[in-house]
Scaffold this active site. Structure first.
Site, PDB file in Angstrom:
ATOM      1  N   CYS A 103      -7.306   0.692  -3.719  1.00  0.00           N
ATOM      2  CA  CYS A 103      -6.465   1.409  -2.757  1.00  0.00           C
ATOM      3  C   CYS A 103      -5.433   2.276  -3.503  1.00  0.00           C
ATOM      4  O   CYS A 103      -5.787   2.980  -4.436  1.00  0.00           O
ATOM      5  CB  CYS A 103      -5.828   0.413  -1.795  1.00  0.00           C
ATOM      6  SG  CYS A 103      -5.172   1.160  -0.282  1.00  0.00           S
ATOM      7  N   ASP A 104      -4.171   2.243  -3.132  1.00  0.00           N
ATOM      8  CA  ASP A 104      -3.186   3.086  -3.809  1.00  0.00           C
ATOM      9  C   ASP A 104      -2.996   2.697  -5.272  1.00  0.00           C
ATOM     10  O   ASP A 104      -2.621   3.530  -6.092  1.00  0.00           O
ATOM     11  CB  ASP A 104      -1.840   3.036  -3.066  1.00  0.00           C
ATOM     12  CG  ASP A 104      -1.549   4.328  -2.314  1.00  0.00           C
ATOM     13  OD1 ASP A 104      -2.460   5.177  -2.188  1.00  0.00           O
ATOM     14  OD2 ASP A 104      -0.406   4.498  -1.849  1.00  0.00           O
TER      15      ASP A 104
END
Length: 199
Positions: A103-104
């Site tokens: 993800c991030d």
């Protein structure tokens, strides 16, 4: 001697992204692995789901002797404070240890330059390019896939906690490939579709 896996968790980390990996390492690894957490400080870190973890290490006290560094996604990787993690990532990358991000946290790897020479994915290519700017030169190696493992780098988008876990388990040789795939299929496909994995 046990192998050490370091999980980097920042405030508002995605608890579900780490749970599958850590539990599978513990169950399939039969006591061969130590699970440790690292954060910006040793203060309690609260997940998106409200779980509170007291980290084993902060950035400055994290051990240099470990087998994998796994960055867990969440809501605060774009905060200025997150940049403190860069030195830990660079050291891991330079020594060729297993390095993963989802993800991030995966896109954050792009801001450190470690995605430039490996096949990789993230949540969105345009977002990755915009966030990482000139540091990121790996666009031709980007593929739209749930999770990707190339060399010792493992990347995944935020909807791929199971795929990310599978690639981490395979990279670490936690168990035979057959056992890892059994575990993955059981949790991914469900009780009535996949056979019960043999522990």
């Amino acid at each position: 001697m046990k192998k050490t896996i370091l999980f980097v968790i920042l405030p508002q980390y995605a608890d579900w992204e780490v749970a599958y990996i850590s539990s599978a390492i513990t169950m399939l690894g039969q006591g061969q692995y130590d699970i440790k957490t690292v954060s910006l400080s040793k203060d309690l870190v609260q997940s998106i789901g409200g779980f509170q973890v007291l980290p084993d290490y902060d950035i400055t006290s994290a051990p240099k002797d470990y087998d994998a560094l796994v960055l867990i996604g969440g809501m605060t990787w774009r905060n200025e404070n997150a940049k403190q993690v860069k030195t830990l990532i660079e050291a891991c990358y330079q020594t060729g240890k297993i390095l993963g991000g989802i993800c991030d946290a995966c896109a954050f790897l792009g801001t450190v330059g470690v995605l430039n020479d490996v096949i990789h994915t993230s949540n969105d290519l345009n977002d990755l390019k915009q966030w990482a700017g000139d540091i990121y030169t790996g666009e031709t190696k980007y593929i739209a896939k749930q999770a990707v493992r190339d060399k010792n780098i493992i990347t995944a988008n935020g909807t791929a906690p199971m795929e990310f876990a599978k690639e981490i388990l395979l990279a670490l040789n936690v168990a035979s490939e057959d056992k890892v795939l059994e575990w993955y299929n059981f949790h991914k496909l469900g009780f009535y579709t996949a056979p019960m994995p043999k522990m």
